[in-house]
Scaffold this motif. Structure first.
Motif, PDB file in Angstrom:
ATOM      1  N   ARG A  72       1.056  -1.150   0.150  1.00  0.00           N
ATOM      2  CA  ARG A  72       0.213   0.140  -0.062  1.00  0.00           C
ATOM      3  C   ARG A  72       1.313   1.246  -0.206  1.00  0.00           C
ATOM      4  O   ARG A  72       0.328   2.161  -0.616  1.00  0.00           O
ATOM      5  N   MET A  73       1.999   1.427   0.711  1.00  0.00           N
ATOM      6  CA  MET A  73       2.793   2.056   0.187  1.00  0.00           C
ATOM      7  C   MET A  73       3.337   2.877  -1.216  1.00  0.00           C
ATOM      8  O   MET A  73       3.370   4.274  -0.630  1.00  0.00           O
ATOM      9  N   LEU A  74       3.310   2.248  -1.853  1.00  0.00           N
ATOM     10  CA  LEU A  74       3.596   2.610  -3.167  1.00  0.00           C
ATOM     11  C   LEU A  74       1.702   2.254  -4.323  1.00  0.00           C
ATOM     12  O   LEU A  74       1.958   3.012  -5.631  1.00  0.00           O
ATOM     13  N   ALA A  75       1.009   2.182  -3.171  1.00  0.00           N
ATOM     14  CA  ALA A  75      -0.639   2.248  -3.998  1.00  0.00           C
ATOM     15  C   ALA A  75      -0.752   4.147  -5.182  1.00  0.00           C
ATOM     16  O   ALA A  75      -0.146   5.537  -4.443  1.00  0.00           O
ATOM     17  N   GLY A  76      -0.957   3.656  -6.327  1.00  0.00           N
ATOM     18  CA  GLY A  76      -0.469   4.703  -7.244  1.00  0.00           C
ATOM     19  C   GLY A  76       0.738   5.670  -7.695  1.00  0.00           C
ATOM     20  O   GLY A  76       0.862   6.048  -8.707  1.00  0.00           O
ATOM     21  N   TYR A  77       1.628   5.054  -7.346  1.00  0.00           N
ATOM     22  CA  TYR A  77       3.533   5.042  -8.255  1.00  0.00           C
ATOM     23  C   TYR A  77       3.238   4.715  -9.595  1.00  0.00           C
ATOM     24  O   TYR A  77       2.704   2.631  -9.973  1.00  0.00           O
ATOM     25  N   MET A  78       3.377   4.851 -10.141  1.00  0.00           N
ATOM     26  CA  MET A  78       4.083   5.338 -11.513  1.00  0.00           C
ATOM     27  C   MET A  78       5.108   5.044 -11.975  1.00  0.00           C
ATOM     28  O   MET A  78       5.416   5.798 -11.793  1.00  0.00           O
ATOM     29  N   PRO A  79       5.508   3.604 -12.462  1.00  0.00           N
ATOM     30  CA  PRO A  79       7.878   4.157 -12.816  1.00  0.00           C
ATOM     31  C   PRO A  79       7.711   4.718 -13.840  1.00  0.00           C
ATOM     32  O   PRO A  79       6.697   4.456 -14.940  1.00  0.00           O
ATOM     33  N   ARG A 306       9.451  12.054  -0.942  1.00  0.00           N
ATOM     34  CA  ARG A 306       9.150  11.920  -3.367  1.00  0.00           C
ATOM     35  C   ARG A 306       8.290  11.407  -3.173  1.00  0.00           C
ATOM     36  O   ARG A 306       7.875  11.707  -4.418  1.00  0.00           O
ATOM     37  N   TYR A 307       7.581   9.817  -2.561  1.00  0.00           N
ATOM     38  CA  TYR A 307       6.539   9.388  -4.017  1.00  0.00           C
ATOM     39  C   TYR A 307       5.921   8.358  -2.607  1.00  0.00           C
ATOM     40  O   TYR A 307       6.113   8.251  -1.194  1.00  0.00           O
ATOM     41  N   GLY A 308       5.207   7.738  -3.245  1.00  0.00           N
ATOM     42  CA  GLY A 308       4.386   6.567  -1.814  1.00  0.00           C
ATOM     43  C   GLY A 308       3.320   7.922  -1.144  1.00  0.00           C
ATOM     44  O   GLY A 308       3.218   8.610  -0.953  1.00  0.00           O
ATOM     45  N   GLN A 309       3.050   6.270  -0.046  1.00  0.00           N
ATOM     46  CA  GLN A 309       2.284   7.068   0.924  1.00  0.00           C
ATOM     47  C   GLN A 309       2.611   8.027   1.847  1.00  0.00           C
ATOM     48  O   GLN A 309       3.756   7.996   2.088  1.00  0.00           O
ATOM     49  N   ARG A 310       1.887   9.127   2.316  1.00  0.00           N
ATOM     50  CA  ARG A 310       2.762   9.990   3.495  1.00  0.00           C
ATOM     51  C   ARG A 310       1.316  10.259   4.118  1.00  0.00           C
ATOM     52  O   ARG A 310       0.755  10.485   4.583  1.00  0.00           O
ATOM     53  N   ALA A 311       2.128  10.732   5.751  1.00  0.00           N
ATOM     54  CA  ALA A 311       0.773  10.015   6.211  1.00  0.00           C
ATOM     55  C   ALA A 311       0.569  11.933   6.815  1.00  0.00           C
ATOM     56  O   ALA A 311       0.886  12.470   6.707  1.00  0.00           O
ATOM     57  N   PRO A 312      -1.410  11.733   7.218  1.00  0.00           N
ATOM     58  CA  PRO A 312      -1.721  12.996   7.275  1.00  0.00           C
ATOM     59  C   PRO A 312      -0.676  14.257   8.386  1.00  0.00           C
ATOM     60  O   PRO A 312      -0.331  13.413   9.535  1.00  0.00           O
TER      61      PRO A 312
END
Lengths: 462, 477
Positions: A72-79, A306-312
């Protein structure tokens, strides 16, 4: 058959079964169709994988498709770029159908530890497909793709191949580029193919193998073509007592299938040689220290910046790191990061990480010793047949012990091939593991082909 | 205070003069729009792998050879693990247990030898820019190749530290390893400083000082830190092992972090990079390719060209300056011992007065040598020379060589013939009968006074030696 017809067949299998199996995290139906029709429009069909569908494990970058590594850390990441192996598949005419599910960052042996839910074994949906390349294995076993790419750090191609009745190759370390492959344990990770037959595995392997200037650990050892054999006269096949006669926790049916495999090889002219790999009992400990130590550094980049999930709304930088990682990384991943961090810590590094590195060299020496008396080794891939979903997930140590036979060749950097050798009393698939000398994939592929056809004489050789 | 001696060791980071970064093909540049000089490797994207730049190895090896190090046949890259926003991978790739070079030395101005412990390769981090609206990160610098040159604690005074750093900088610049620019941070220096009672062998507790970006701040920061530590000890307190930052505005060091806060970096070999093998034959080629180093150059300047130590050191501080000097005096070695102090004093004074950078002088050296030659031959008087230089250096409308030629044409000829000088001298002697009497009574040093008076009458445009000769004729007759 046209590429389009082949792709449509795969897509309809996906539509029919993947709701239940969950082999894929992302299906690129439109991309696959467009690619197939472009290939069908070409007069030249000579590319080695022309029009063949391949599923790609989701820790291997395909430009234009998401890359999550099951986290889930990389959910939405596009290489931004294709991995080198992907670029080579495309250059060879392959059609990529989508990205397959996996244990998060490759950390697991059942594909139950994906951040996006488990994959089921198409041969028995109450059971796991193995892992961590379980999505890739399930996709091929369910005819959703002709072949798949997996990655193998301690058995993650071989064990799911065995659990799904497929062939799967972990090449020699350094044989296949890791560029564009999300790292778990860099000194162990290798990309390799899973497919229905050893010959199909060999075709994909021939395309992806070879030096890549983007990976400093890839080598320019020549990749020799496989000479397919009708018999095995003159070959010496070693059997390690630690992998069979003296193996702990080995399922009786698995043991029986290995005896059958040895009989089949003997019948075809091979000489079976008993050998010993005395440090086998330390392999799991060494593997879980080396792999987790490297992982603890490899996964530091997932910091939410830089990418991946960040806590609000973090109040401090430490809170940003802590909450982003604690929230988005799974429990097994956190466990392995902590274990690896501890193994590298001041005051403990010598007793854990460095001792594990010394054991690793002993394990490699065991294999070097074995090559004095044999050309390759045969044993089981997994000590047990595929287990039921949920059966081991609460007991990490029990799960780690399932890697007993696969981690040794990984630590030694050797090529190893899972080959289907029939089914157990419950009709569950059993896979043998052939282990070869460094850079001698050709021998284990040739023997694996003979072995697979011994148990499935109807197998096409094309 | 006088009962203590300082023990100082420097850690110098030098940015290597490569076209591209250490592990990817991004250009190494100063500035640029933030985060534009980046790629998946230096951004630390998933799956990106480092590949070592061969030029980085060549330059690190040159640095090692230039400082008398043993270049290691095998060295190993390691990961240094810590979290910081400008460190994209969460670890820095550096060398730990097995660095590329070991055991070198630097010879200070006074001949003292200061040992180098090791030189290792590493990647730079990005930059954190702290502002009112939060911290922003620019990763253009991430992956810039560095060597870290770690000195033994062999230095005892701030001046020795500066001498070490100057000499090291001269070597790195001469070898083309680093541009040596401390203000822009391509050469950075940290100092480990401790003090101990004179006569004691054991080291005191050391403090690391960072953030010194000029020779002057290195000298001042170390001097200040030595004083601070002496005060602490004389107050009966213990020195805390810590890192302190030099604040040049307030001229003091300030605590940054203590040892208790120091991280465990968990170094281990980077599995993405193979051990670095350096082949003996290739190393021999590198050794053969070394240019004359500053120490040899200084010795040649003093031995063959007759320069004094001060001028020789001054020239060698900036290797491009020494290179231009060598080219210029190649055909006139007899002028070298006059030309070097001429550059160091008169020319440098003009640069400072007119706020012009040194490199302009390198291109103008042939013209300056011509002027120096005339001056030494008596064709330009001191005053004329000073006026000429002042005119030329103040002229920013044309390149310096042209400005010099122009000023030269305006300077005119020196007055040296007896017919022109004699009436002036006679008038001076007539004007100062008292001084003439004193001279004749034995105060021979008054000759300078008479020369000065005559020169003033001639607006400085006369040959002082000719005046002195005429005066001698008249006064000593």
């Amino acid at each position: 058959m046209t590429a389009t017809a082949h792709v449509e067949a795969c897509l309809s299998r996906i539509a029919a079964r993947d709701g239940e199996i969950a082999a894929f995290l992302h299906v690129d139906a439109e991309g696959a169709r467009a690619r197939a029709s472009a290939l069908d429009a070409q007069p030249d069909r000579s590319a080695p994988l022309h029009g063949l569908t391949i599923a790609v494990k989701d820790n291997i970058a395909v430009a234009g498709q998401p890359l999550t590594a099951g986290s889930r850390m990389l959910a939405g990441y596009m290489p931004p770029r294709d991995a080198t192996v992907v670029a080579r598949l495309l250059a060879a005419g392959a059609v990529l159908v989508g990205k397959t599910n996996m244990d998060e960052f490759g950390m697991g042996s059942s594909t139950e530890l994906s951040g996006f839910g488990p994959t089921r074994n198409p041969l028995d949906v109450t059971r796991v497909p193995g892992g961590s390349s379980g999505g890739s294995a399930a996709a091929v076993a369910a005819d959703m793709a002709w072949a798949a790419l997996g990655t193998d750090t301690g058995g993650s191609i071989r064990q799911p191949a065995a659990f799904c009745g497929l062939a799967g190759l972990k090449p020699t370390y350094g044989r296949v580029s890791r560029s564009g492959v999300v790292a778990y344990a860099s000194s162990l990770d290798q990309v390799g193919p899973l497919a229905r037959t050893v010959r199909h595995v060999a075709r994909v392997y021939a395309v992806i193998a070879g030096r890549d200037p983007l990976d400093a650990t890839s080598t320019d050892e020549p990749v020799s073509a496989v000479t397919w054999r009708a018999d095995l006269a003159g070959l010496r096949i070693g059997v390690a007592r630690e992998h069979l006669a003296a193996a702990e926790g080995l399922d009786a049916d698995v043991k029986q299938r290995m005896e059958a495999a040895l009989d089949a090889l003997r019948t075809r002219g091979a000489v079976i040689v008993p050998v010993s790999l005395p440090h086998t009992r330390h392999a799991i400990a060494a593997y879980y220290l080396v792999a987790t130590a490297e992982a603890s550094a490899n996964l530091s980049r997932y910091d939410g910046l830089r990418y991946g999930q960040r806590a609000p709304n973090p109040q401090t930088l430490d809170a940003l790191y802590t909450h982003s990682r604690a929230d988005a990384l799974g429990k097994e991943v956190q466990r392995r990061i902590l274990l690896g961090t501890f193994a590298l810590s001041a005051g403990f590094q010598d007793a854990f990480y460095q001792k594990a590195c010394r054991v690793r060299r002993k394990i490699a020496d065991d294999f070097t010793q074995a090559w004095q008396s044999c050309d390759l080794l045969l044993g089981p891939t997994s000590p047990v047949p595929p287990w039921r979903l949920g059966e081991k997930v609460a007991d990490p140590l029990a799960m780690y012990l399932m890697d007993a036979f696969t981690v040794g060749p990984s630590l030694a950097g050797l090529p190893a091939l899972a080959v289907p050798v029939g089914v157990d009393s419950q009709r569950l698939p059993i896979g043998a593991q052939l282990i070869g000398r460094a850079f001698d994939e050709a021998t284990i592929l040739a023997v694996g082909d003979v072995l697979q056809r011994a148990f499935d004489p109807t197998l096409e050789v094309a | 205070m006088s009962a203590f001696e300082a023990v100082i060791g420097l850690e110098v980071h030098a940015q290597l003069l490569t076209r591209t970064k250490i592990f990817c093909s991004c250009a190494v540049t100063v500035g640029g729009e933030p985060n534009t000089r980046t790629c998946p490797v230096c951004l630390g994207l998933p799956g990106a792998l480092p590949v070592l730049n061969a030029e980085v190895v060549r330059l690190a090896v040159r640095a090692g050879l230039g400082t008398g190090c043993t270049v290691q046949s095998i060295s190993v890259f390691a990961r240094k693990n810590y979290f910081y926003p400008d460190l994209p991978k969460g670890y820095q790739i550096t060398q730990a247990e097995l660095p590329v070079c070991l055991d070198g030395q630097i010879v200070l101005d006074d001949g003292k030898v200061a040992r180098i412990q090791r030189i290792h390769l590493e990647e730079d981090a990005g930059k954190s820019i702290h502002g009112d609206s939060g911290t922003r990160v620019d990763l253009n610098r991430a992956g810039t190749p560095l060597v870290e040159i770690v000195g033994h604690p062999d230095l005892r005074t701030p001046d020795e530290a500066v001498s070490y750093l100057r000499e090291l900088r001269g070597i790195l610049v001469t070898l083309g390893v680093c541009d040596g620019n401390m203000e822009e941070g391509s050469l950075r220096c940290d100092a480990n400083v401790s003090i101990r009672p004179i006569g004691q062998d054991a080291f005191g507790t050391r403090v690391e000082i960072k953030n010194m970006n000029s020779f002057r701040s290195v000298r001042d920061a170390i001097a200040h830190e030595i004083g601070r530590q002496a005060d602490v000890i004389q107050d009966g307190q213990a020195i805390r092992q810590e890192t302190r930052l030099w604040n040049a505005d307030l001229a003091r060091t300030e605590s940054m972090r203590s040892k208790e806060e120091a991280a465990d970096y968990r170094y281990f070999p980077d599995p993405d990079l193979l051990p670095l093998h350096i082949d003996a034959a290739w190393l021999a080629l590198q050794r053969a390719d070394l240019p004359e180093l500053p120490a040899a150059r200084k010795a040649r300047y003093q031995g063959e060209l007759g320069l004094d130590a001060r001028a020789a050191n001054w020239l060698c501080e900036e290797p491009p300056r020494a290179d231009a000097f060598d080219r210029t005096i190649a055909d006139a070695p007899e002028l070298a011992s006059a030309f070097a102090p001429f550059l160091m004093t008169q020319v440098q004074a003009q640069l400072q007065r007119n706020d012009r950078p040194w490199p302009e002088v390198d291109a103008a050296m042939p013209a300056l040598l011509r002027i120096c030659r005339k001056w030494r031959a008596g064709q330009l008087a001191n005053k004329m020379l000073a006026d000429l230089l002042q005119t030329a250096f103040a002229d920013t409308a044309q390149p310096l060589p042209d400005a010099l030629a122009h000023a030269e044409s305006l300077a005119g000829a020196v007055v040296s013939d007896v017919a022109a000088l004699e009436p002036v001298i006679d008038a001076v002697l007539a004007k100062f009968p008292g001084e003439v009497a004193k001279y004749r009574a034995g105060q021979k040093q008054l000759v300078g006074f008479f020369v000065g008076q005559a020169m003033r009458q001639l607006a400085g445009k006369a040959d002082a030696q000719a005046i002195a000769a005429l005066l001698a004729d008249k006064l000593d007759a």
